[in-house]
Design a protein around this motif. Sequence first.
Motif, PDB file in Angstrom:
ATOM      1  N   LEU A   1      12.028  31.906  -1.168  1.00  0.00           N
ATOM      2  CA  LEU A   1      11.384  32.137  -2.756  1.00  0.00           C
ATOM      3  C   LEU A   1      12.080  31.778  -3.670  1.00  0.00           C
ATOM      4  CD1 LEU A   1       9.585  33.465  -4.045  1.00  0.00           C
ATOM      5  CD2 LEU A   1      10.634  35.990  -3.681  1.00  0.00           C
TER       6      LEU A   1
ATOM      7  N   ALA B   1      12.441  31.692  -7.295  1.00  0.00           N
ATOM      8  CA  ALA B   1      12.300  32.457  -8.472  1.00  0.00           C
ATOM      9  C   ALA B   1      12.150  31.680  -9.697  1.00  0.00           C
ATOM     10  CB  ALA B   1      12.929  33.876  -8.488  1.00  0.00           C
TER      11      ALA B   1
ATOM     12  N   SER C   1       9.357  26.671 -11.296  1.00  0.00           N
ATOM     13  CA  SER C   1       8.009  25.609 -11.529  1.00  0.00           C
ATOM     14  C   SER C   1       8.364  24.599 -12.270  1.00  0.00           C
ATOM     15  CB  SER C   1       6.966  26.623 -12.095  1.00  0.00           C
ATOM     16  OG  SER C   1       7.670  27.335 -13.352  1.00  0.00           O
TER      17      SER C   1
ATOM     18  N   THR D   1       7.846  29.203  -1.694  1.00  0.00           N
ATOM     19  CA  THR D   1       7.573  29.953  -2.434  1.00  0.00           C
ATOM     20  C   THR D   1       7.883  29.654  -3.509  1.00  0.00           C
ATOM     21  OG1 THR D   1       5.767  31.205  -0.886  1.00  0.00           O
ATOM     22  CG2 THR D   1       5.849  31.975  -2.977  1.00  0.00           C
TER      23      THR D   1
ATOM     24  N   CYS E   1       7.899  31.294  -8.082  1.00  0.00           N
ATOM     25  CA  CYS E   1       6.450  31.929  -9.022  1.00  0.00           C
ATOM     26  C   CYS E   1       7.016  31.535 -10.350  1.00  0.00           C
ATOM     27  CB  CYS E   1       7.352  33.334  -8.539  1.00  0.00           C
ATOM     28  SG  CYS E   1       8.480  34.111  -8.593  1.00  0.00           S
TER      29      CYS E   1
ATOM     30  N   LEU F   1       2.838  26.549 -12.896  1.00  0.00           N
ATOM     31  CA  LEU F   1       2.879  26.153 -10.469  1.00  0.00           C
ATOM     32  C   LEU F   1       1.620  25.343 -10.433  1.00  0.00           C
ATOM     33  CD1 LEU F   1       2.922  30.317 -10.641  1.00  0.00           C
ATOM     34  CD2 LEU F   1       4.745  28.535  -9.724  1.00  0.00           C
TER      35      LEU F   1
ATOM     36  N   ALA G   1       2.463  29.015  -4.736  1.00  0.00           N
ATOM     37  CA  ALA G   1       2.685  29.516  -5.915  1.00  0.00           C
ATOM     38  C   ALA G   1       2.155  31.100  -6.469  1.00  0.00           C
ATOM     39  CB  ALA G   1       2.292  28.997  -7.367  1.00  0.00           C
ATOM     40  N   ALA G   2       2.568  31.506  -6.875  1.00  0.00           N
ATOM     41  CA  ALA G   2       2.221  32.854  -6.771  1.00  0.00           C
ATOM     42  C   ALA G   2       3.131  33.235  -8.536  1.00  0.00           C
ATOM     43  CB  ALA G   2       3.390  33.932  -6.383  1.00  0.00           C
ATOM     44  N   VAL G   3       2.130  33.448  -9.571  1.00  0.00           N
ATOM     45  CA  VAL G   3       2.533  33.913 -10.652  1.00  0.00           C
ATOM     46  C   VAL G   3       3.666  35.117 -10.547  1.00  0.00           C
ATOM     47  CG1 VAL G   3       1.393  34.900 -12.838  1.00  0.00           C
ATOM     48  CG2 VAL G   3       0.432  33.825 -11.855  1.00  0.00           C
ATOM     49  N   CYS G   4       4.395  35.495 -11.590  1.00  0.00           N
ATOM     50  CA  CYS G   4       4.901  36.850 -11.557  1.00  0.00           C
ATOM     51  C   CYS G   4       5.966  36.890 -12.763  1.00  0.00           C
ATOM     52  CB  CYS G   4       6.087  36.893 -10.403  1.00  0.00           C
ATOM     53  SG  CYS G   4       7.051  37.959  -9.759  1.00  0.00           S
TER      54      CYS G   4
ATOM     55  N   GLN H   1       5.855  44.006 -10.496  1.00  0.00           N
ATOM     56  CA  GLN H   1       5.252  42.526  -9.851  1.00  0.00           C
ATOM     57  C   GLN H   1       6.462  41.839  -8.999  1.00  0.00           C
ATOM     58  OE1 GLN H   1       4.298  39.687 -12.918  1.00  0.00           O
ATOM     59  NE2 GLN H   1       3.702  41.007 -14.998  1.00  0.00           N
TER      60      GLN H   1
ATOM     61  N   LEU I   1       4.951  40.252  -5.800  1.00  0.00           N
ATOM     62  CA  LEU I   1       4.971  38.673  -4.493  1.00  0.00           C
ATOM     63  C   LEU I   1       5.970  39.114  -3.524  1.00  0.00           C
ATOM     64  CD1 LEU I   1       6.490  35.594  -5.786  1.00  0.00           C
ATOM     65  CD2 LEU I   1       8.286  36.853  -6.937  1.00  0.00           C
TER      66      LEU I   1
END
Length: 322
Positions: A7, A9, A12, A31, A33, A40, A55-58, A65, A69
């Motif tokens: 992960l 963070a 992007s 992933t 975020c 993203l 991808a994850a919006v966080c 959040q 996530l």
Amino acid sequence: MDAPVALVAGGSRGLGLLIARELLDRGHRVTVCARSAADLDRAVSLLSAHGPVEAAVCDVREPEQISALVRRVEERQGPIDVLVSVAGVIQVGPASSMTDQHYRDAVDTMLWGPVRLANAVLPGMRARGRGRIGTVTSIGGKVSAPHLLPYSVAKFGAVGFAEGLAADLAGTGITSTTIVPGLMRTGSHERAHFTGSQQAEYAWFGPAASLPLLTMSAERAARKIVDGVLSGRPHVVLTPMAKVGTRVHGLAPSSTVRLLGVMNRLLPDPAADRDAHRARTGRDARRDLSPLASRTVAVLTALGSRAARRLNQRGVSRATGR
């Protein structure tokens, strides 16, 4: 054996994007975020050729959040083996132009973000007896530079957290790596937020974040960071200036502070107008430079601007990253 899960963070754009790419190239499922779905989407298109990426919006300033996530990543990809916290915000300007909100944004993103992310993945890592955590701090977390005070405040806290966590995890099979980069050519000057005399602040910071003698290639930095995190090194210090700065400050802190005070006198004077506290992005500040200043800064920031185009820094959002 399943590929390890990572992960990233703030993955992007900028350094985070390159760290994600490096992990994909080394066989991880990744992933990334960030705050912006548009950033993203572009990141996934840039990364997908390198391996399986989601991808994850966080917003890492929001504890709920972060919890959601981590649950999502573990449900979709499996237990998280590697966490790298890169998300950040750069605010440039004199202390007199910084408000409480500037400090809150910096601390919530670059200190509380890594703390909460680590706390979210650690129970699973402890149960499995393995894991790698990397926290991207900064030379600004070792030596507090003028006109970057909220940034330095947050990064000093992140250094203390990452170093203390490394000691706390000794013998568990989990490692915490404190990553201390100097200036890197990531295109960050285009997304940085400038207060005070905004155009003048951009005119010094943009070249400082772009010139090859002052900065390091972001691609090379990402390789060294991933090497250090995966091998469980306690520290990764990047760029000669960062290495020298930390040593000089450790040996002569008072002299270092006095020297920084001299540097501060060379930086733009605080703006007296009522908009001095308002932050503008580097791209917006650049548009208001005089034609001659604009051409000069364009030459001095050429390498940084190329990095911005390459590393997804040209979007329109305020997503986190460097």
